[in-house]
Design a protein around this motif. Structure first.
Motif, short mmCIF file in Angstrom:
data_model
loop_
_atom_site.label_atom_id
_atom_site.label_comp_id
_atom_site.label_asym_id
_atom_site.label_seq_id
_atom_site.Cartn_x
_atom_site.Cartn_y
_atom_site.Cartn_z
N PHE A 142 2.17 -9.65 3.92
CA PHE A 142 3.71 -9.44 3.88
C PHE A 142 4.80 -10.32 2.95
N ALA A 143 4.09 -11.67 2.57
CA ALA A 143 5.20 -12.59 2.06
C ALA A 143 5.12 -12.32 0.51
N PRO A 144 6.40 -12.44 -0.03
CA PRO A 144 6.59 -12.26 -1.44
C PRO A 144 5.90 -12.86 -2.49
N ASP A 145 5.66 -14.21 -1.98
CA ASP A 145 4.66 -15.02 -3.07
C ASP A 145 3.27 -14.56 -3.07
N THR A 146 2.77 -13.49 -2.18
CA THR A 146 1.46 -13.27 -2.28
C THR A 146 1.38 -11.51 -2.29
N ARG A 147 2.39 -11.07 -2.29
CA ARG A 147 2.32 -9.43 -2.17
C ARG A 147 2.76 -8.85 -3.35
N SER A 148 3.45 -9.53 -4.33
CA SER A 148 3.96 -9.14 -5.61
C SER A 148 3.34 -8.64 -6.77
N VAL A 149 2.12 -8.65 -6.68
CA VAL A 149 1.05 -8.26 -7.78
C VAL A 149 1.30 -6.87 -8.01
N SER A 150 1.14 -5.80 -6.96
CA SER A 150 1.42 -4.48 -7.68
C SER A 150 2.78 -4.25 -8.39
N ILE A 151 3.71 -4.90 -7.76
CA ILE A 151 5.03 -4.60 -8.61
C ILE A 151 5.07 -5.45 -9.77
N MET A 152 4.32 -6.63 -10.08
CA MET A 152 4.28 -7.03 -11.55
C MET A 152 3.34 -6.12 -12.38
N ALA A 153 2.13 -5.65 -11.77
CA ALA A 153 1.41 -4.93 -12.67
C ALA A 153 2.09 -3.90 -12.96
N GLY A 154 2.99 -3.03 -12.29
CA GLY A 154 3.96 -2.10 -12.75
C GLY A 154 4.82 -2.35 -13.94
#
Length: 170
Positions: free
Chosen positions: A68-80
């Motif tokens: 749930f934390a943004p520092d660990t879950r943002s991979v998908s958004i950054m990949a997009g």
């Protein structure tokens, strides 16, 4: 203990989206049209995020924290974001990317073993990258993915999926 009711736990994605809507325009403004620089920053961000996932996983941190934390879950958004930047520069030759997606998915399956439902840790980057490859391939209207995603029932499910997601738990 829990910080929020379990019935609302799936709303974390709304928070992730809102954070993206705040950060991405600022990043675009700060780099001033230098797409290569922005792409390098996004790729570095993916690397940093995956490293943070590994760090927390090795420390035995709670998987909900990693999920749930943004520092660990943002991979998908950054990949997009990386895909969008690459597509803006020049369309990808998506047919060449399908084998890469299959390798990433197979690698993710091997890493996860029997726990294929647990995508919150470091292997999630493999699935994010494979998803980006599938999306890139689907952008080619002649591809198998594009045809599969344009079938009536799939289109219908796509139209209602976000609403289903928001209401599935409560």
């Amino acid at each position: 203990g829990e910080r929020f009711p379990i019935e609302l736990s799936h709303l974390w994605s709304l928070a992730a989206e809102e954070q993206f809507y705040l950060v991405w325009p600022l990043a675009l403004i700060l780099v001033g049209g230098r797409q290569r620089l922005l792409l390098a920053l996004v790729v570095a961000g993916i690397g940093i995020t995956v490293a943070r996932q590994f760090q927390l996983a090795l420390l035995g941190d709670d998987t909900r924290r990693i999920l749930f934390a943004p520092d660990t879950r943002s991979v998908s958004i950054m990949a997009g974001c990386a895909l969008a930047l690459l597509m803006a520069r020049r369309p990808l030759h998506v047919a060449k990317l399908v084998p890469a997606a299959l390798v990433l998915l197979a690698g993710g399956a091997l890493i996860l073993g029997v726990e294929l439902v647990s995508l919150s840790g470091p292997p999630s980057v493999l699935f994010a990258l494979a998803s980006v490859v599938v999306i890139a391939h689907a952008l080619d209207g002649r591809s198998v993915f594009a045809r599969a995603l344009s079938v009536g029932p799939v289109v219908f499910l796509g139209r209602i999926s976000y609403g289903l997601y928001l209401w599935h738990q409560p």
